[in-house]
Design a protein around this motif. Structure first.
Motif, PDB file in Angstrom:
ATOM      1  N   VAL A  81       0.872  -1.166   0.000  1.00  0.00           N
ATOM      2  CA  VAL A  81       0.000   0.000   0.000  1.00  0.00           C
ATOM      3  C   VAL A  81       0.914   1.222   0.000  1.00  0.00           C
ATOM      4  N   VAL A  82       0.409   2.340  -0.429  1.00  0.00           N
ATOM      5  CA  VAL A  82       1.176   3.575  -0.341  1.00  0.00           C
ATOM      6  C   VAL A  82       1.551   3.820   1.127  1.00  0.00           C
ATOM      7  N   GLY A  83       2.818   4.094   1.360  1.00  0.00           N
ATOM      8  CA  GLY A  83       3.341   4.169   2.727  1.00  0.00           C
ATOM      9  C   GLY A  83       4.020   2.892   3.154  1.00  0.00           C
ATOM     10  N   GLY A  84       3.803   1.791   2.394  1.00  0.00           N
ATOM     11  CA  GLY A  84       4.436   0.523   2.720  1.00  0.00           C
ATOM     12  C   GLY A  84       4.106   0.072   4.125  1.00  0.00           C
ATOM     13  N   SER A  85       5.088  -0.504   4.789  1.00  0.00           N
ATOM     14  CA  SER A  85       4.844  -1.010   6.139  1.00  0.00           C
ATOM     15  C   SER A  85       4.671   0.108   7.157  1.00  0.00           C
ATOM     16  N   SER A  86       5.018   1.364   6.796  1.00  0.00           N
ATOM     17  CA  SER A  86       4.734   2.469   7.718  1.00  0.00           C
ATOM     18  C   SER A  86       3.240   2.753   7.792  1.00  0.00           C
ATOM     19  N   LEU A 197       5.296  11.971   1.175  1.00  0.00           N
ATOM     20  CA  LEU A 197       4.746  11.819  -0.168  1.00  0.00           C
ATOM     21  C   LEU A 197       3.613  12.782  -0.464  1.00  0.00           C
ATOM     22  N   ARG A 198       2.651  12.870   0.456  1.00  0.00           N
ATOM     23  CA  ARG A 198       1.471  13.673   0.156  1.00  0.00           C
ATOM     24  C   ARG A 198       1.802  15.133  -0.152  1.00  0.00           C
ATOM     25  N   PRO A 199       2.695  15.773   0.623  1.00  0.00           N
ATOM     26  CA  PRO A 199       3.042  17.153   0.256  1.00  0.00           C
ATOM     27  C   PRO A 199       3.717  17.245  -1.112  1.00  0.00           C
TER      28      PRO A 199
END
Length: 513
Positions: A81-86, A197-199
């Motif tokens: 998922v976006v963000g991976g395991s974070s 990522l989002r910014p």
């Protein structure tokens, strides 16, 4: 599609790279992620992460059968998922110990070298005694907003046992006990995607490509020129291809691309581009076991999933929905001969059994016991194009001994006067083993991953290492690996923090003139 940089994997390090590389408006960046968007509610709510396991947001890996672990195949969740395991983790921000980075013995990667990159990433909210943390970075690090009453008792128990109280867990030494700093902003998970990522997605020179699994790196001679996606289609790179797919994904892509042990690749029918025998080797993971006891008072996280608590979270961002489950930690040495902590105790104010997938009806408490510096080494290999994960758990007898000693300490924690009002008898499946042999058998039958695989694309100065100190794959051009797979050894902490640090430092290495 053609870009200056193609980054594979929108996990912790990949999100950092996407942000830092695209900060130059003259540079174009593609971030390629196999999973989908991180828009599920359970990602936002800190306590919701176990509900993401074994779903579409999880790679849902299993290991090969482990002979030293009662022949079991162990479940390994990893973020897809976006963000991976974070986006799936327990939000614990634990850098580790000074020795972790000095022992790598790689120029430019000692503790004093990497410390500025931790601080560059951090935006500490609340206490920052001694200026340990950075305060202007994108990644919010805070205290838990509503710690459980039993967590306070655990901390008191650690004091009673003579452990050192750490004013800040992430200083040069983490030997001692502390509440867990978490990557949360006002009670909400703050993942690498949120921070970095989002910014950056507002920039026209950054493109996020989701639902796109990379099959292999495309080479022209020994030069990486792009990636090929499952189902066909390429994304070309004018400057570099950067693998940030993690300790499983990065070696898996390299192996499928013809980079790895030549004989094994030929056996798999893969054309050899570069014979690098150590690709996939040196796999290490934090193995976890634990002690579970009944709680005498109905104050734990059991049955906390109520409408009232949900409303409390939505309106006030407080209550049990803000928990990360692992609310406090203690880093200890099981022997005076150890140069630094070799075992971590993680306290959970509830019975965290089978990755939180099992839901006991009875109130219970957990002290997890984690082996920090395993001597066992496993590997990732290919079979039919798929990764075979063999962590080779407990193939070193020293690993068994350390976990047994850690379990003894965990049992003592529950026997303190501080825990007496809460800690009752053993909670199933825990059966209160006593002898060293019984404790070792408990580890073998019930031990699980703490979700920290590293090491499979080892960094070093020796010709056998997979990447050099600038994270360039040896013998190939325009190809780097940037994630925890480059770590020569595990840190005495948790791996989200070094993953972010590696991304930050790699960005400087890539952009250096």
């Amino acid at each position: 599609m053609e870009f200056d940089y193609v980054v594979v994997g929108a996990g912790s390090a990949g999100c950092v790279l996407a942000n830092r590389l695209s900060a130059d408006p003259e540079v174009s960046v593609a971030l390629v992620e196999a999973g989908g968007k991180d828009d599920k509610l359970e990602i936002r709510i800190p306590a919701g992460f176990p509900k993401l396991f074994k779903t579409e947001y999880d790679w849902n890996y299993s290991t090969a059968k482990q002979p030293e672990m009662a022949g079991r195949e162990l479940y390994w969740p990893r973020g897809k998922v976006v963000g991976g395991s974070s986006s799936l983790n327990a939000q614990m921000w634990v850098r580790g110990h000074r020795l972790d980075y000095d022992q790598w013995d790689v120029p430019g990667w000692g503790y004093e070298d990497v410390l500025p990159y931790f601080r560059k990433a951090e935006r500490r909210v609340g206490s920052n005694r001694g200026g340990v943390y950075g305060e202007a970075g994108p990644l919010v690090v805070s205290e838990l907003r509503s710690p459980n009453v039993t967590t306070k008792a655990f901390l008191k128990a650690c004091e009673e046992m003579g452990f050192t109280r750490l004013e800040e867990l992430n200083g040069p030494s983490n030997e001692g006990y502390s509440p867990t700093p978490v990557t949360q902003s006002r009670g909400r998970r703050w993942s690498a995607a949120d921070a970095y990522l989002r910014p950056a997605l507002k920039r026209p020179n950054l493109r996020l490509v989701t639902g796109s699994t990379v099959r292999r790196v495309v080479f022209e001679g020994n030069r990486a020129v792009g990636v090929e996606r499952e189902g066909g289609g390429q994304i070309r790179a004018r400057r570099e291809v950067i693998l940030s797919a993690g300790a499983i994904g990065s070696p898996w892509i390299l192996l499928r691309s013809g980079v790895g042990p030549a004989d094994e690749l030929r056996d798999e029918g893969v054309e050899v581009v570069r014979d690098l025998p150590e690709v996939g080797r040196n796999l290490q993971d934090h193995l976890a076991t634990g002690v579970y006891v009944e709680c005498k008072q109905p104050v734990t996280l059991v049955k906390a999933d109520t409408l009232v608590n949900l409303l409390r979270y939505v309106i006030f961002r407080s209550g049990p929905f803000t928990t990360n489950v692992g609310e406090a930690v203690a880093f200890i040495r099981t022997s005076p001969a150890e140069p630094a902590p070799d075992v971590e105790l993680v306290f959970a104010p509830g019975p965290f059994i089978n990755h939180g997938l099992d839901k006991p009806e009875d109130h219970g408490l957990t002290v997890g016991v984690i082996l920090l510096q395993p001597e066992s080494r496993g590997r990732i290999t290919l079979s039919g194009g798929q990764p075979v994960i063999d962590p080779a758990y407990l193939t070193s007898e020293a690993d068994v001994r350390r976990l047994v000693e850690g379990l003894k300490v965990a049992k003592q924690v529950f026997a303190t006067s501080a825990m007496r009002p809460y800690a009752g008898g053993p909670l199933a499946p825990y059966r209160d083993p006593e002898s060293d042999e019984e404790l070792a058998q408990w580890v073998r039958e019930r031990g699980e991953t703490l979700y920290h695989p590293v090491g499979t694309c080892r960094m070093g100065t020796d010709p056998g290492s997979v990447v050099d100190p600038s994270l360039r794959v040896r013998g190939l051009e325009r190809l780097r690996v940037v994630d925890v797979s480059i770590m020569p050894t595990l840190n005495r902490g948790h791996t989200h923090a070094p993953a972010i640090m590696i991304g930050e430092k790699a960005a400087d290495l890539i952009l250096a003139p």
